[in-house]
Design a protein around this motif. Structure first.
Motif, PDB file in Angstrom:
ATOM      1  N   GLN A 156       0.837  -1.122  -0.116  1.00 17.11           N
ATOM      2  CA  GLN A 156       0.023   0.136  -0.012  1.00 17.11           C
ATOM      3  C   GLN A 156       0.935   0.983   0.078  1.00 17.11           C
ATOM      4  N   ILE A 210       4.009   1.458  -0.987  1.00 19.37           N
ATOM      5  CA  ILE A 210       4.811   1.859  -2.418  1.00 19.37           C
ATOM      6  C   ILE A 210       3.688   2.360  -3.544  1.00 19.37           C
ATOM      7  N   LYS A 211       2.783   1.559  -3.431  1.00 16.88           N
ATOM      8  CA  LYS A 211       1.624   1.900  -4.404  1.00 16.88           C
ATOM      9  C   LYS A 211       1.494   3.383  -4.334  1.00 16.88           C
ATOM     10  N   SER A 212       1.239   3.881  -2.834  1.00 12.62           N
ATOM     11  CA  SER A 212       1.038   5.369  -2.749  1.00 12.62           C
ATOM     12  C   SER A 212       2.151   6.210  -3.280  1.00 12.62           C
ATOM     13  N   LEU A 213       3.284   5.755  -3.113  1.00 14.70           N
ATOM     14  CA  LEU A 213       4.607   6.651  -3.526  1.00 14.70           C
ATOM     15  C   LEU A 213       4.299   6.461  -4.980  1.00 14.70           C
ATOM     16  N   THR A 214       4.173   5.296  -5.586  1.00 18.33           N
ATOM     17  CA  THR A 214       4.080   5.372  -7.206  1.00 18.33           C
ATOM     18  C   THR A 214       2.910   6.215  -7.875  1.00 18.33           C
ATOM     19  N   LEU A 215       2.077   6.475  -6.753  1.00 19.58           N
ATOM     20  CA  LEU A 215       0.991   7.575  -7.376  1.00 19.58           C
ATOM     21  C   LEU A 215       1.475   8.905  -7.000  1.00 19.58           C
ATOM     22  N   GLY A 216       2.466   9.220  -6.865  1.00 21.07           N
ATOM     23  CA  GLY A 216       2.992  10.573  -6.546  1.00 21.07           C
ATOM     24  C   GLY A 216       2.754  10.828  -5.300  1.00 21.07           C
ATOM     25  N   ALA A 217       2.617  10.283  -4.097  1.00 18.65           N
ATOM     26  CA  ALA A 217       2.456  10.883  -2.737  1.00 18.65           C
ATOM     27  C   ALA A 217       3.752  11.047  -1.987  1.00 18.65           C
ATOM     28  N   SER A 253       1.674  12.643   2.521  1.00 15.50           N
ATOM     29  CA  SER A 253       0.383  12.227   2.008  1.00 15.50           C
ATOM     30  C   SER A 253       0.253  10.799   2.551  1.00 15.50           C
ATOM     31  N   LEU A 308      -2.779  10.944   4.440  1.00 11.39           N
ATOM     32  CA  LEU A 308      -4.006  11.009   3.506  1.00 11.39           C
ATOM     33  C   LEU A 308      -4.287   9.363   2.991  1.00 11.39           C
ATOM     34  N   ILE A 309      -3.426   8.436   3.342  1.00 12.48           N
ATOM     35  CA  ILE A 309      -3.687   7.080   2.790  1.00 12.48           C
ATOM     36  C   ILE A 309      -3.740   5.934   4.157  1.00 12.48           C
ATOM     37  N   ASP A 366       8.622   6.109  -7.372  1.00 12.07           N
ATOM     38  CA  ASP A 366       7.857   7.412  -7.411  1.00 12.07           C
ATOM     39  C   ASP A 366       7.036   7.163  -8.675  1.00 12.07           C
ATOM     40  N   ARG A 408       7.202   5.109 -12.438  1.00 17.59           N
ATOM     41  CA  ARG A 408       6.948   3.490 -12.362  1.00 17.59           C
ATOM     42  C   ARG A 408       5.412   3.382 -11.785  1.00 17.59           C
ATOM     43  N   ILE A 448       2.727   0.405 -10.462  1.00 20.64           N
ATOM     44  CA  ILE A 448       2.856  -0.942 -10.088  1.00 20.64           C
ATOM     45  C   ILE A 448       1.396  -1.489  -9.943  1.00 20.64           C
ATOM     46  N   LEU A 491      -2.773  13.288  -5.507  1.00 17.24           N
ATOM     47  CA  LEU A 491      -1.620  13.616  -4.894  1.00 17.24           C
ATOM     48  C   LEU A 491      -0.697  14.334  -5.581  1.00 17.24           C
ATOM     49  N   MET A 504      -1.574   7.777 -14.376  1.00 18.68           N
ATOM     50  CA  MET A 504      -0.310   8.253 -13.957  1.00 18.68           C
ATOM     51  C   MET A 504       0.662   8.662 -14.980  1.00 18.68           C
TER      52      MET A 504
END
Lengths: 275, 300
Positions: free
Chosen positions: A173, A175-182, A186, A190-191, B78, B81, B83, B106, B160
């Protein structure tokens, strides 16, 4: 087809109406035992104080709830209730908020975890009542000491529970948030935070028991109002006709709060129950 | 040659090693991936394919070697990439629409999130229509089937527009029928958007059917270091070639050619008895390259 037993055995499946009847039986038994015992005692001594009759309890609570106290000009029951609820509300509320943020950071940040988790464990093992005298010495015999006691009694528990809940959130969860730009902020607020809110409510529900314990203990020792204070005060006169309704009143408040919190989870956090 | 590959590749790995203590997991990986490829990665369990994916994702880091995404060194996870995991990809407390909206929201500065709400919602709905989930936008993840969840997760990544979308056994938990539908669906999406996929799976048939290029990672090989027990050897890319991408329908899975291809890959990567020498690897893909160290392969 084989019929399942109604009440006995591993496979029992009581009907809805039977469930209600079963739930009520212990209460009825308790009330009956009390009434009979009270009646027996009153026959030998009409002014018995240990097991007061229902009418005596009614008179006492009526006086406490609906008659102005001649000396203070207050309605005693409501005044006591307000004092107690204020203490427990502030103490447990502060513990919930602090526990939420501490648990969140302990669970997400390994550095913070290594810094504070052993300390939190240490604090959580101190029996709060053992340091009650310290509270009174440090914070006086007013409101603050009682609130701090409730806080100290419930805060480590809530923190540890939230910490464990955060730990259980899959790494995916984050890592996924980080890949969504968080940003890390955040991710945390927020997550992850919204995901543990329902658990926080559950933890507060569980902490209500200890919170009442610490409230009543501190009120018993030094206070001028409060439900626990009153119970311990009238104990001197063996006023069971006040004590028993007061205890029932505390139970009623507890059940109501618990029900309210459960309803919040059921309506606002449906996903939590299904997840 | 390598310089040129480095420039044009969206994903570029050079001499990448990964060790856990004494155990070498990945042993000198060289890989260049061009934009728009579906790279499928297969290999025996424990060969390090998930480790490789996690390193590209930024969830783990190589012990040594160079890893570039679009020319930039790979850092922590970030938005370059995307996933899709087998599970836990979705946020359980958000409905489908909000799950897809999470990324775009976000990415905006905090105070601008409200202002662009309608525009973002329109965009999210566009992607939800693409994954055939527009009518389910108000449902929560726990109300969806496994295949629907994975489609939301794909939409969540697609919106994204990452350089590369990483997939770790995304269809592994689905029943066979749904799984096949998802494969066809993914290819349709790819036809439309031409994004780059790095797709890890343990299912050879899936890998051959989906990929435009297949990588076989395996620890079952030999080289000039010999076969002694003390040689710290990890998985290498033992097979790297293009896959035919004709008009794709699942009927291709029943053909002789398809079956032979799978047999060949199974032999090269999955048979512990079959110790192929490093110099005999089938690295016939046009982007495939290898910088050999002398102790591994002396060339004779």
């Amino acid at each position: 087809m084989r019929k399942l037993p109604v009440f006995l055995g591993l496979h029992a499946s009581p009907s809805t109406s039977l469930k209600w009847v079963l739930a009520v039986i212990p209460f009825i038994l308790l009330i009956m035992v009390y009434l009979v015992a009270s009646d027996i005692r009153h026959r030998s001594n009409p002014s018995d104080k240990l097991l007061p009759t229902v009418s005596k309890m009614y008179t006492a609570i009526n006086k406490a709830a609906f008659e102005e106290n001649a000396r203070t000009g207050q309605y005693q029951l409501w005044n006591d209730t307000a004092s107690s609820l204020k203490r427990i509300g502030i103490g447990l509320g502060a513990a919930a908020i602090c526990g939420l943020f501490c648990g969140l950071n302990l669970g997400l940040l390994p550095g913070i975890k290594n810094l504070f988790l052993p300390f939190t464990t240490f604090i959580s093992i101190i029996p709060p009542l053992a340091i009650l005298p310290i509270m009174f010495i440090l914070f006086g015999v007013d409101e603050l000491a009682k609130i701090v006691l409730i806080f100290i009694g419930t805060f480590p528990l809530i923190t540890r529970d939230i910490y464990l809940t955060v730990k259980k959130i899959p790494r995916e969860q984050i890592i996924k948030s980080l890949t969504l730009g968080a940003s890390p902020f955040s991710v945390t607020y927020l997550i992850i935070l919204p995901q543990i809110m329902p658990r926080l409510i559950d933890t507060v529900r569980i902490s209500m028991g200890p919170a009442w314990l610490f409230l009543i203990a501190s009120e018993a020792i030094a206070a001028t109002s409060g439900l626990g204070y009153r119970i311990f005060l009238v104990r001197r006169y063996l006023a069971m006709d006040t004590i028993i309704p007061y205890v029932l009143w505390i139970v009623f408040i507890g059940i109501t709060v618990d029900w309210g919190l459960r309803k919040i989870v059921q309506t606002k956090y449906r996903w939590y129950l299904e997840y | 040659m390598i310089e040129k590959l480095r420039e044009k590749s969206i994903l570029f790995l050079h001499d990448v090693y990964k060790q856990y203590g004494d155990k070498v997991v990945l042993d000198d990986i060289d890989l260049a991936v061009a934009p728009g490829e579906i790279v499928t990665v297969v290999g025996p369990s424990g060969c390090g394919k998930t480790t490789l994916l996690r390193m590209i994702l930024g969830q783990e880091f190589p012990t040594s070697g160079q890893m570039l995404i679009n020319g930039n060194p790979v850092g922590l996870a970030d938005s370059t990439r995307g996933i899709v995991y087998q599970k836990y990809s979705l946020f359980p407390h958000l409905n489908v629409l909000d799950n897809v909206l999470t990324g775009p929201k976000l990415s905006l500065p905090f105070f601008e999130r409200g202002r662009h709400k309608q525009q973002l919602t329109d965009e999210a709905m566009y992607y939800l229509r693409k994954v055939n989930l527009a009518e389910h936008s108000n449902k929560f993840p726990h109300e969806l089937s496994g295949g629907m969840r994975q489609r939301v997760a794909i939409a969540q990544s697609l919106i994204m527009k990452p350089k590369i979308i990483l997939m770790d056994e995304p269809f592994g938990a689905l029943d066979p029928g749904t799984r096949e539908n998802m494969q066809v669906f993914l290819l349709e999406l790819w036809e439309e958007f031409k994004m780059t996929f790095f797709f890890v799976t343990h299912d050879l048939e899936e890998a051959v059917f989906l990929g435009t290029r297949i990588l076989v990672l395996s620890q079952y090989y030999t080289d000039d270091r010999g076969n002694g027990a003390g040689i710290p050897r990890g998985a290498k890319i033992v097979c790297d070639h293009a896959l035919p991408k004709e008009a794709q329908s699942t009927s291709v899975k029943a053909t002789q050619k398809f079956a032979e291809l799978i047999q060949r890959i199974r032999k090269a990567g999955f048979d512990p008895e079959y110790q192929q020498h490093a110099k005999d690897f089938d690295l016939s893909h046009s982007d495939s390259f290898r910088t050999l160290r002398e102790d591994q392969y002396t060339g004779n």
